[in-house]
Design an enzyme around this catalytic site. Structure first.
Site, PDB file in Angstrom:
ATOM      1  N   GLY A  83      87.320  39.606  54.868  1.00  0.00           N
ATOM      2  CA  GLY A  83      88.480  40.210  55.521  1.00  0.00           C
ATOM      3  C   GLY A  83      89.609  39.228  55.785  1.00  0.00           C
TER       4      GLY A  83
ATOM      5  CB  SER B  91      82.553  42.659  49.892  1.00  0.00           C
ATOM      6  OG  SER B  91      83.821  43.244  49.996  1.00  0.00           O
TER       7      SER B  91
ATOM      8  CB  CYS C 149      95.792  38.231  67.816  1.00  0.00           C
ATOM      9  SG  CYS C 149      96.051  39.998  67.567  1.00  0.00           S
TER      10      CYS C 149
ATOM     11  N   GLY D 206      97.433  41.733  61.580  1.00  0.00           N
ATOM     12  CA  GLY D 206      96.538  42.029  62.698  1.00  0.00           C
ATOM     13  C   GLY D 206      95.697  43.265  62.433  1.00  0.00           C
TER      14      GLY D 206
ATOM     15  NE  ARG E  37     100.610  46.729  63.487  1.00  0.00           N
ATOM     16  CZ  ARG E  37      99.485  46.135  63.877  1.00  0.00           C
ATOM     17  NH1 ARG E  37      99.365  44.824  63.868  1.00  0.00           N
ATOM     18  NH2 ARG E  37      98.465  46.859  64.291  1.00  0.00           N
TER      19      ARG E  37
ATOM     20  CG  HIS F 223     100.896  38.831  66.540  1.00  0.00           C
ATOM     21  ND1 HIS F 223     101.027  39.489  65.342  1.00  0.00           N
ATOM     22  CD2 HIS F 223      99.700  39.227  67.047  1.00  0.00           C
ATOM     23  CE1 HIS F 223      99.949  40.238  65.127  1.00  0.00           C
ATOM     24  NE2 HIS F 223      99.124  40.089  66.147  1.00  0.00           N
TER      25      HIS F 223
HETATM   26  P1  NAP Z   1      89.796  43.489  57.298  1.00  0.00           P
HETATM   27  O1  NAP Z   1      90.731  42.612  56.553  1.00  0.00           O
HETATM   28  O2  NAP Z   1      89.884  44.953  57.092  1.00  0.00           O
HETATM   29  O3  NAP Z   1      88.302  42.992  56.999  1.00  0.00           O
HETATM   30  C1  NAP Z   1      87.189  43.638  57.526  1.00  0.00           C
HETATM   31  C2  NAP Z   1      85.925  42.825  57.219  1.00  0.00           C
HETATM   32  O4  NAP Z   1      84.809  43.443  57.849  1.00  0.00           O
HETATM   33  C3  NAP Z   1      85.605  42.773  55.739  1.00  0.00           C
HETATM   34  O5  NAP Z   1      84.985  41.547  55.448  1.00  0.00           O
HETATM   35  C4  NAP Z   1      84.614  43.912  55.590  1.00  0.00           C
HETATM   36  O6  NAP Z   1      83.747  43.791  54.489  1.00  0.00           O
HETATM   37  C5  NAP Z   1      83.824  43.753  56.876  1.00  0.00           C
HETATM   38  N1  NAP Z   1      83.099  44.964  57.218  1.00  0.00           N
HETATM   39  C6  NAP Z   1      83.606  46.221  57.355  1.00  0.00           C
HETATM   40  N2  NAP Z   1      82.628  47.091  57.646  1.00  0.00           N
HETATM   41  C7  NAP Z   1      81.473  46.386  57.709  1.00  0.00           C
HETATM   42  C8  NAP Z   1      80.116  46.718  57.948  1.00  0.00           C
HETATM   43  N3  NAP Z   1      79.743  47.973  58.218  1.00  0.00           N
HETATM   44  N4  NAP Z   1      79.193  45.727  57.923  1.00  0.00           N
HETATM   45  C9  NAP Z   1      79.558  44.450  57.658  1.00  0.00           C
HETATM   46  N5  NAP Z   1      80.830  44.080  57.410  1.00  0.00           N
HETATM   47  C10 NAP Z   1      81.773  45.029  57.431  1.00  0.00           C
HETATM   48  O7  NAP Z   1      89.949  43.291  58.859  1.00  0.00           O
HETATM   49  P2  NAP Z   1      90.315  41.961  59.677  1.00  0.00           P
HETATM   50  O8  NAP Z   1      91.752  41.945  59.958  1.00  0.00           O
HETATM   51  O9  NAP Z   1      89.703  40.764  59.039  1.00  0.00           O
HETATM   52  O10 NAP Z   1      89.633  42.284  61.071  1.00  0.00           O
HETATM   53  C11 NAP Z   1      88.249  42.420  61.235  1.00  0.00           C
HETATM   54  C12 NAP Z   1      87.948  42.698  62.712  1.00  0.00           C
HETATM   55  O11 NAP Z   1      88.310  41.565  63.487  1.00  0.00           O
HETATM   56  C13 NAP Z   1      88.782  43.849  63.311  1.00  0.00           C
HETATM   57  O12 NAP Z   1      88.154  45.085  63.144  1.00  0.00           O
HETATM   58  C14 NAP Z   1      88.909  43.451  64.746  1.00  0.00           C
HETATM   59  O13 NAP Z   1      87.793  43.947  65.469  1.00  0.00           O
HETATM   60  C15 NAP Z   1      88.829  41.957  64.711  1.00  0.00           C
HETATM   61  N6  NAP Z   1      90.170  41.360  64.870  1.00  0.00           N
HETATM   62  C16 NAP Z   1      90.414  40.694  65.995  1.00  0.00           C
HETATM   63  C17 NAP Z   1      91.647  40.129  66.193  1.00  0.00           C
HETATM   64  C18 NAP Z   1      91.959  39.453  67.445  1.00  0.00           C
HETATM   65  O14 NAP Z   1      92.877  39.872  68.085  1.00  0.00           O
HETATM   66  N7  NAP Z   1      91.306  38.394  67.826  1.00  0.00           N
HETATM   67  C19 NAP Z   1      92.636  40.246  65.251  1.00  0.00           C
HETATM   68  C20 NAP Z   1      92.373  40.927  64.090  1.00  0.00           C
HETATM   69  C21 NAP Z   1      91.113  41.482  63.917  1.00  0.00           C
HETATM   70  P3  NAP Z   1      84.043  44.536  53.070  1.00  0.00           P
HETATM   71  O15 NAP Z   1      84.812  43.560  52.237  1.00  0.00           O
HETATM   72  O16 NAP Z   1      82.671  44.770  52.535  1.00  0.00           O
HETATM   73  O17 NAP Z   1      84.797  45.791  53.372  1.00  0.00           O
HETATM   74  N1  12T Z   2      93.717  46.927  66.180  1.00  0.00           N
HETATM   75  O1  12T Z   2      91.830  43.175  69.642  1.00  0.00           O
HETATM   76  O2  12T Z   2      95.864  46.359  64.916  1.00  0.00           O
HETATM   77  O3  12T Z   2      90.425  43.202  68.016  1.00  0.00           O
HETATM   78  O4  12T Z   2      96.804  44.429  65.252  1.00  0.00           O
HETATM   79  C1  12T Z   2      93.605  43.023  67.290  1.00  0.00           C
HETATM   80  C2  12T Z   2      94.673  43.479  66.542  1.00  0.00           C
HETATM   81  C3  12T Z   2      92.614  45.150  67.251  1.00  0.00           C
HETATM   82  C4  12T Z   2      91.546  43.372  68.469  1.00  0.00           C
HETATM   83  C5  12T Z   2      95.870  45.229  65.388  1.00  0.00           C
HETATM   84  C6  12T Z   2      93.696  45.621  66.531  1.00  0.00           C
HETATM   85  C7  12T Z   2      92.611  43.869  67.626  1.00  0.00           C
HETATM   86  C8  12T Z   2      94.719  44.767  66.177  1.00  0.00           C
END
Ligand code: NAP
Ligand code: 12T
Length: 349
Positions: A16, A44, A132, A163, A245, A252
């Site tokens: 991701g 994946s 974030c 994000g 957004r 950000h």
């Molecule tokens: P993303 O680009 O959509 O990537 C999602 C990742 O999760 C991919 O590696 C995906 O694998 C994997 N995944 C999805 N469903 C799964 C499952 N059932 N089992 C195992 N892996 C799975 O999203 P991202 O932006 O990297 O964000 C991922 C998560 O991080 C968000 O949902 C959020 O909770 C968190 N996040 C937190 C912050 C923060 O503020 N600190 C910011 C952004 C995101 P595949 O390639 O197989 O689909």
């Molecule tokens: N939906 O707090 O959409 O895990 O930018 C962070 C960012 C969730 C989170 C976004 C989101 C988180 C977003």
């Protein structure tokens, strides 16, 4: 000595937007890794990832994936964390979780190392990485609070599409190209993929990040409000947020208004405090048009602060502009810094 040891690290969501930055950050910071496990969904599984010049095969994340893992970095959505983080802990791993699943749980530390590293000592297997937008704001507010006290914060955010994941970056790119070519667009991801309506993000601004709550605030806004109080240990701090957004890929920005406790403080005093503060780069010289912008912050670890000025009406009120790479300090870098702190404090041995 724990510093000389190396660890079995698992990255969940490795394919991701955040997970790929986690791998890059582990590489860049030479994190002591003896074994690396890269996990995703079944979609994946089988994909190849290169790390430190070696090829790794992505595996589907399952409870058994965590056998022998010392540190597991989760970034695959809240439901994956809820299902698999306890399984990783059961098998002896310490989890650093990037989702909102455990952030407000009172037995789970919510940590920004510059602000509350010592909270790591109270962990029960899971440490939550804050939202974030919250992380970059508290990095900037904490030194001000330490020096002058803090009573109120009103923030408006200008958030990048990354994000919302890799698919939202793709959506911005596709829409921008299509609209410039005079073609039709079909929004599918933003503001919230799982909801009914989707809106154009290219050449637009969407005042919704995450779902709405009963009180009229969005969940992203409530995360900023509640997480700020928890990280800074200020349950009575007054906080309000509006999260928007923008068609920016990474970085950000935030307009932050805050009120301090102390009287007679100048904007120069605030700048002095922030100049030497950990994790902050001050970029503030209006006479030379110096201020932070997301395009300059991409790929950099710091939180950039500028436009610091005193309010014209409120003696204890100030304004500032805070920008950071949301995938680095906002997510991947903060998680890796938490993992480094766990080693430094001897919590993971
Ligand atoms: P993303 O680009 O959509 O990537 C999602 C990742 O999760 C991919 O590696 C995906 O694998 C994997 N995944 C999805 N469903 C799964 C499952 N059932 N089992 C195992 N892996 C799975 O999203 P991202 O932006 O990297 O964000 C991922 C998560 O991080 C968000 O949902 C959020 O909770 C968190 N996040 C937190 C912050 C923060 O503020 N600190 C910011 C952004 C995101 P595949 O390639 O197989 O689909
Ligand atoms: N939906 O707090 O959409 O895990 O930018 C962070 C960012 C969730 C989170 C976004 C989101 C988180 C977003």
């Amino acid at each position: 000595m724990s510093e000389n040891k190396a660890f079995h690290v698992a990255v969940v969501g490795a394919t991701g937007a955040v997970g790929s930055q986690m791998l890059k950050t582990l590489e860049d910071r030479k994190f002591p890794i003896s074994k690396l496990t890269v996990l995703s969904s079944a979609r994946s599984a089988g994909k190849k990832i290169t790390f430190n010049g070696e090829e790794y095969t992505v595996q589907e994340a399952k409870p058994e994936s965590f056998e022998g893992v010392d540190i597991a970095l989760f970034s695959a959505g809240g439901s994956v964390s809820k299902a698999l983080a306890p399984e990783a802990v059961k098998r002896g791993a310490v989890v650093v979780d990037n989702t909102s699943a455990f952030r407000m749980d009172k037995n789970t530390p919510l940590v920004v190392p510059e602000v509350n590293k010592d909270e790591l000592r109270n962990h029960n297997g899971i440490i939550a990485n804050p939202n974030c937008s919250t992380i970059q704001m508290v990095v900037a507010l904490n030194p001000v609070y330490r020096e002058f006290g803090l009573s109120k914060v009103i923030v408006s955010t200008y958030q990048a599409v990354s994000g919302a994941g890799a698919s939202a970056i793709e959506e911005l790119n596709i829409q921008t190209k299509a609209l410039l070519n005079g073609e039709e667009i079909e929004p599918k991801i933003l503001p919230v993929k799982s909801q009914e309506k989707h809106y154009q993000i290219a050449f637009n601004a969407i005042p919704q990040i995450d779902v709405f709550e009963e009180n009229g605030f969005t969940f992203e806004e409530m995360k900023m409000i509640n997480e700020t109080k928890k990280i800074m240990s200020l349950p009575d701090l007054k906080v309000a947020a509006t999260c928007v957004r923008l068609p920016v890929a990474v970085g950000h920005s935030e307009s932050v208004y805050f009120e301090i406790d102390k009287e007679g403080v100048s904007a120069e005093d605030i700048k002095e405090v922030l100049k030497g503060a950990p994790g902050i780069t001050l970029q503030d010289d209006p006479s030379r048009q110096i201020y932070p912008m997301p395009a300059d912050c991409v790929g950099k670890p710091d939180v950039f602060v500028g436009r610091i000025r005193k309010d014209l009406h409120e003696e204890k009120g100030f304004h500032m502009w805070v920008v950071s790479d949301n995938l680095l300090k906002g997510a991947a870098l903060n998680s890796v810094q938490i993992a480094e702190s766990l080693i430094e404090l001897g919590i993971v041995k």
